[in-house]
Design a protein around this motif. Structure first.
Motif, PDB file in Angstrom:
ATOM      1  N   GLU A   6       0.852  -1.058  -0.003  1.00 20.63           N
ATOM      2  CA  GLU A   6      -0.079   0.041   0.033  1.00 20.63           C
ATOM      3  C   GLU A   6       0.818   1.138   0.069  1.00 20.63           C
ATOM      4  O   GLU A   6       0.692   2.232  -0.844  1.00 20.63           O
ATOM      5  CB  GLU A   6      -0.906   0.185   1.085  1.00 20.63           C
ATOM      6  N   LEU A   7       1.869   1.277   0.946  1.00 16.54           N
ATOM      7  CA  LEU A   7       2.894   2.518   0.911  1.00 16.54           C
ATOM      8  C   LEU A   7       3.403   2.687  -0.323  1.00 16.54           C
ATOM      9  O   LEU A   7       3.370   3.606  -0.754  1.00 16.54           O
ATOM     10  CB  LEU A   7       3.846   2.120   2.114  1.00 16.54           C
ATOM     11  N   THR A   8       4.161   1.484  -1.173  1.00 14.36           N
ATOM     12  CA  THR A   8       4.752   1.489  -2.186  1.00 14.36           C
ATOM     13  C   THR A   8       3.864   2.108  -3.167  1.00 14.36           C
ATOM     14  O   THR A   8       4.205   2.755  -4.284  1.00 14.36           O
ATOM     15  CB  THR A   8       5.085   0.262  -2.451  1.00 14.36           C
ATOM     16  N   SER A   9       2.511   1.714  -3.322  1.00 12.22           N
ATOM     17  CA  SER A   9       1.698   2.134  -4.573  1.00 12.22           C
ATOM     18  C   SER A   9       1.508   3.446  -4.505  1.00 12.22           C
ATOM     19  O   SER A   9       1.164   4.076  -5.182  1.00 12.22           O
ATOM     20  CB  SER A   9       0.372   1.419  -4.352  1.00 12.22           C
ATOM     21  N   GLU A  10       1.557   4.183  -3.240  1.00 12.83           N
ATOM     22  CA  GLU A  10       1.435   5.681  -3.250  1.00 12.83           C
ATOM     23  C   GLU A  10       2.518   6.486  -3.623  1.00 12.83           C
ATOM     24  O   GLU A  10       2.529   7.740  -3.655  1.00 12.83           O
ATOM     25  CB  GLU A  10       0.895   5.993  -1.676  1.00 12.83           C
ATOM     26  N   LEU A  11       3.680   5.876  -3.834  1.00 14.69           N
ATOM     27  CA  LEU A  11       4.911   6.426  -4.282  1.00 14.69           C
ATOM     28  C   LEU A  11       5.027   6.809  -5.778  1.00 14.69           C
ATOM     29  O   LEU A  11       4.219   6.166  -6.556  1.00 14.69           O
ATOM     30  CB  LEU A  11       6.268   5.664  -3.898  1.00 14.69           C
ATOM     31  N   PRO A  12       5.632   7.790  -6.403  1.00 11.69           N
ATOM     32  CA  PRO A  12       5.809   8.138  -7.882  1.00 11.69           C
ATOM     33  C   PRO A  12       6.251   6.743  -8.518  1.00 11.69           C
ATOM     34  O   PRO A  12       7.302   6.283  -7.892  1.00 11.69           O
ATOM     35  CB  PRO A  12       6.851   9.412  -7.662  1.00 11.69           C
ATOM     36  N   MET A  13       5.529   6.392  -9.477  1.00  8.23           N
ATOM     37  CA  MET A  13       6.037   5.239 -10.189  1.00  8.23           C
ATOM     38  C   MET A  13       5.709   3.892  -9.336  1.00  8.23           C
ATOM     39  O   MET A  13       6.589   2.858  -9.694  1.00  8.23           O
ATOM     40  CB  MET A  13       7.406   5.256 -10.813  1.00  8.23           C
ATOM     41  N   GLY A  14       5.329   4.066  -7.907  1.00 11.42           N
ATOM     42  CA  GLY A  14       5.217   2.767  -7.164  1.00 11.42           C
ATOM     43  C   GLY A  14       4.589   1.643  -7.869  1.00 11.42           C
ATOM     44  O   GLY A  14       5.097   0.200  -7.526  1.00 11.42           O
ATOM     45  N   THR A  29      11.423  -0.646  -2.443  1.00  9.54           N
ATOM     46  CA  THR A  29      10.991  -0.584  -1.094  1.00  9.54           C
ATOM     47  C   THR A  29      11.103  -1.993  -0.305  1.00  9.54           C
ATOM     48  O   THR A  29      10.476  -2.045   0.602  1.00  9.54           O
ATOM     49  CB  THR A  29       9.631  -0.102  -1.143  1.00  9.54           C
ATOM     50  N   GLY A  30      11.484  -2.876  -1.175  1.00 10.73           N
ATOM     51  CA  GLY A  30      12.118  -3.904  -0.103  1.00 10.73           C
ATOM     52  C   GLY A  30      11.104  -5.088  -0.324  1.00 10.73           C
ATOM     53  O   GLY A  30      10.992  -6.058   0.640  1.00 10.73           O
ATOM     54  N   TYR A  31      10.287  -5.135  -0.983  1.00 14.60           N
ATOM     55  CA  TYR A  31       9.056  -6.005  -1.132  1.00 14.60           C
ATOM     56  C   TYR A  31       9.428  -7.341  -1.340  1.00 14.60           C
ATOM     57  O   TYR A  31       9.320  -8.496  -0.719  1.00 14.60           O
ATOM     58  CB  TYR A  31       7.799  -5.745  -1.840  1.00 14.60           C
ATOM     59  N   SER A  32      10.107  -7.603  -2.636  1.00 14.28           N
ATOM     60  CA  SER A  32      10.597  -8.626  -3.060  1.00 14.28           C
ATOM     61  C   SER A  32      11.579  -9.056  -2.015  1.00 14.28           C
ATOM     62  O   SER A  32      11.981 -10.525  -1.745  1.00 14.28           O
ATOM     63  CB  SER A  32      11.084  -8.795  -4.252  1.00 14.28           C
ATOM     64  N   THR A  33      12.549  -8.281  -1.479  1.00 11.86           N
ATOM     65  CA  THR A  33      13.506  -8.416  -0.531  1.00 11.86           C
ATOM     66  C   THR A  33      12.748  -9.098   0.843  1.00 11.86           C
ATOM     67  O   THR A  33      13.354 -10.262   1.051  1.00 11.86           O
ATOM     68  CB  THR A  33      14.257  -7.463   0.093  1.00 11.86           C
ATOM     69  N   LEU A  34      11.950  -8.685   1.307  1.00  7.35           N
ATOM     70  CA  LEU A  34      11.031  -9.241   2.446  1.00  7.35           C
ATOM     71  C   LEU A  34      10.612 -10.712   1.963  1.00  7.35           C
ATOM     72  O   LEU A  34      10.863 -11.575   3.082  1.00  7.35           O
ATOM     73  CB  LEU A  34      10.035  -8.393   2.986  1.00  7.35           C
ATOM     74  N   CYS A  35       9.757 -10.870   0.926  1.00 10.74           N
ATOM     75  CA  CYS A  35       9.238 -12.020   0.662  1.00 10.74           C
ATOM     76  C   CYS A  35      10.531 -13.500   0.473  1.00 10.74           C
ATOM     77  O   CYS A  35      10.304 -14.336   0.956  1.00 10.74           O
ATOM     78  CB  CYS A  35       8.783 -12.210  -0.861  1.00 10.74           C
ATOM     79  N   MET A  36      11.587 -12.903  -0.108  1.00 14.90           N
ATOM     80  CA  MET A  36      12.938 -14.063  -0.163  1.00 14.90           C
ATOM     81  C   MET A  36      13.118 -14.113   1.219  1.00 14.90           C
ATOM     82  O   MET A  36      13.802 -15.269   1.414  1.00 14.90           O
ATOM     83  CB  MET A  36      13.642 -13.408  -1.101  1.00 14.90           C
ATOM     84  N   TRP A  85      15.121   4.335  -0.621  1.00 17.36           N
ATOM     85  CA  TRP A  85      14.208   3.197  -0.694  1.00 17.36           C
ATOM     86  C   TRP A  85      14.280   2.112   0.227  1.00 17.36           C
ATOM     87  O   TRP A  85      13.393   1.733   0.901  1.00 17.36           O
ATOM     88  CB  TRP A  85      13.771   2.683  -2.122  1.00 17.36           C
ATOM     89  N   PRO A  86      15.506   1.542   0.309  1.00 12.60           N
ATOM     90  CA  PRO A  86      15.813   0.603   1.505  1.00 12.60           C
ATOM     91  C   PRO A  86      15.629   1.459   2.823  1.00 12.60           C
ATOM     92  O   PRO A  86      15.071   0.549   3.751  1.00 12.60           O
ATOM     93  CB  PRO A  86      17.182   0.232   1.197  1.00 12.60           C
ATOM     94  N   GLY A  87      15.634   2.496   3.025  1.00 18.59           N
ATOM     95  CA  GLY A  87      15.295   3.041   4.157  1.00 18.59           C
ATOM     96  C   GLY A  87      14.170   3.042   4.494  1.00 18.59           C
ATOM     97  O   GLY A  87      13.370   2.848   5.886  1.00 18.59           O
ATOM     98  N   ILE A  88      12.953   3.029   3.515  1.00 17.17           N
ATOM     99  CA  ILE A  88      11.670   2.687   3.643  1.00 17.17           C
ATOM    100  C   ILE A  88      11.432   1.284   4.102  1.00 17.17           C
ATOM    101  O   ILE A  88      10.540   1.118   5.173  1.00 17.17           O
ATOM    102  CB  ILE A  88      10.861   3.132   2.597  1.00 17.17           C
ATOM    103  N   ALA A  89      12.093   0.543   3.518  1.00 14.75           N
ATOM    104  CA  ALA A  89      11.743  -1.006   3.622  1.00 14.75           C
ATOM    105  C   ALA A  89      12.183  -1.482   4.954  1.00 14.75           C
ATOM    106  O   ALA A  89      11.617  -2.280   5.680  1.00 14.75           O
ATOM    107  CB  ALA A  89      12.679  -1.875   2.567  1.00 14.75           C
TER     108      ALA A  89
END
Length: 222
Positions: free
Chosen positions: A31-39, A71-78, A97-101
């Motif tokens: 949700e957070l990522t989708s609100e970012l530019p090009m998220g 923003t680290g979504y795939s990072t989190l999943c793996m 971006w990693p700072g957000i993650a």
């Protein structure tokens, strides 16, 4: 013989209903990522994140390298799919971006498995090889600037172990790969890499026509 199904919004919704195992941490980060530019354009789909986690588990991965953190979504999943002593090195050109993650990695209890490397990913991969990491990674996931895909692949094939897996995202690149008028550097680079992979006898490949195209590359053992 059945042909590829057209993926309507209703069919994709059904896929999610019957297969997606989601939770609040993943949903909040999406949700957070989708609100970012090009998220929305840059983040992997929830189904792809779950697929990546499955692949990490299938190969029994302990060491994963990711090119392109965002923003680290795939990072989190793996990272969640790794054993507690596993390590995931993720590379990004900016620490923004990693700072957000980081908050979400902390919530999921996997920050200790994640090593963020900021800088040019090609340089980072060369440094890893020089430090003795060649042939040590079980999985490499490439999802960064498309113009450098070939450079990332050339470095990844050296860093992944025999029998290991390289996963390359966006290999259909919004359909531009079949558009002769698409001559921008990103489209050309993806198109050229696809042709190169077809003829690379060091690997077995499968290009999956899902999401924006995902190519699985297995480094042959002999």
């Amino acid at each position: 013989m059945a042909n590829q199904l057209a993926s309507s919004a209703e069919l994709l919704s059904y896929v999610r209903d019957v297969s997606l195992r989601d939770d609040e941490i993943l949903r909040d980060l999406r949700e957070l990522t989708s609100e970012l530019p090009m998220g929305q354009a840059m983040q992997v789909m929830a189904e792809e994140g779950q697929f990546l986690a499955l692949l990490v588990g299938l190969v029994g991965a302990r060491n994963v390298l990711e090119i392109g953190t965002f923003t680290g979504y795939s990072t989190l999943c793996m990272a969640r799919a790794l054993p507690s002593d596993g390590q995931l090195i993720t590379c990004d050109i900016s620490d923004k971006w990693p700072g957000i993650a980081q908050e979400y990695w902390n919530k999921a209890g996997v920050s200790d498995r994640i090593d963020v490397r900021i800088g040019n990913a090609t340089d980072t991969m060369a440094e890893l090889a020089t430090a003795g990491a060649a042939g040590t990674f079980d999985v490499v996931f490439i999802d960064a600037d498309k113009a450098n895909y070939r450079s990332y692949y050339d470095a990844a094939i050296e860093l992944v172990r025999p029998g290991g897996l390289i996963v390359i995202d966006n290999t259909l690149f919004f359909g531009r790969v079949i558009d002769p008028s698409a001559q921008d550097p990103d489209s050309v680079a993806v198109r050229e890499l696809n042709l190169f992979l077809r003829d690379d006898e060091r690997v077995d490949i499968s290009l999956l026509p899902v999401a924006d195209g995902i190519t699985l590359v297995r480094k042959r053992t002999s």
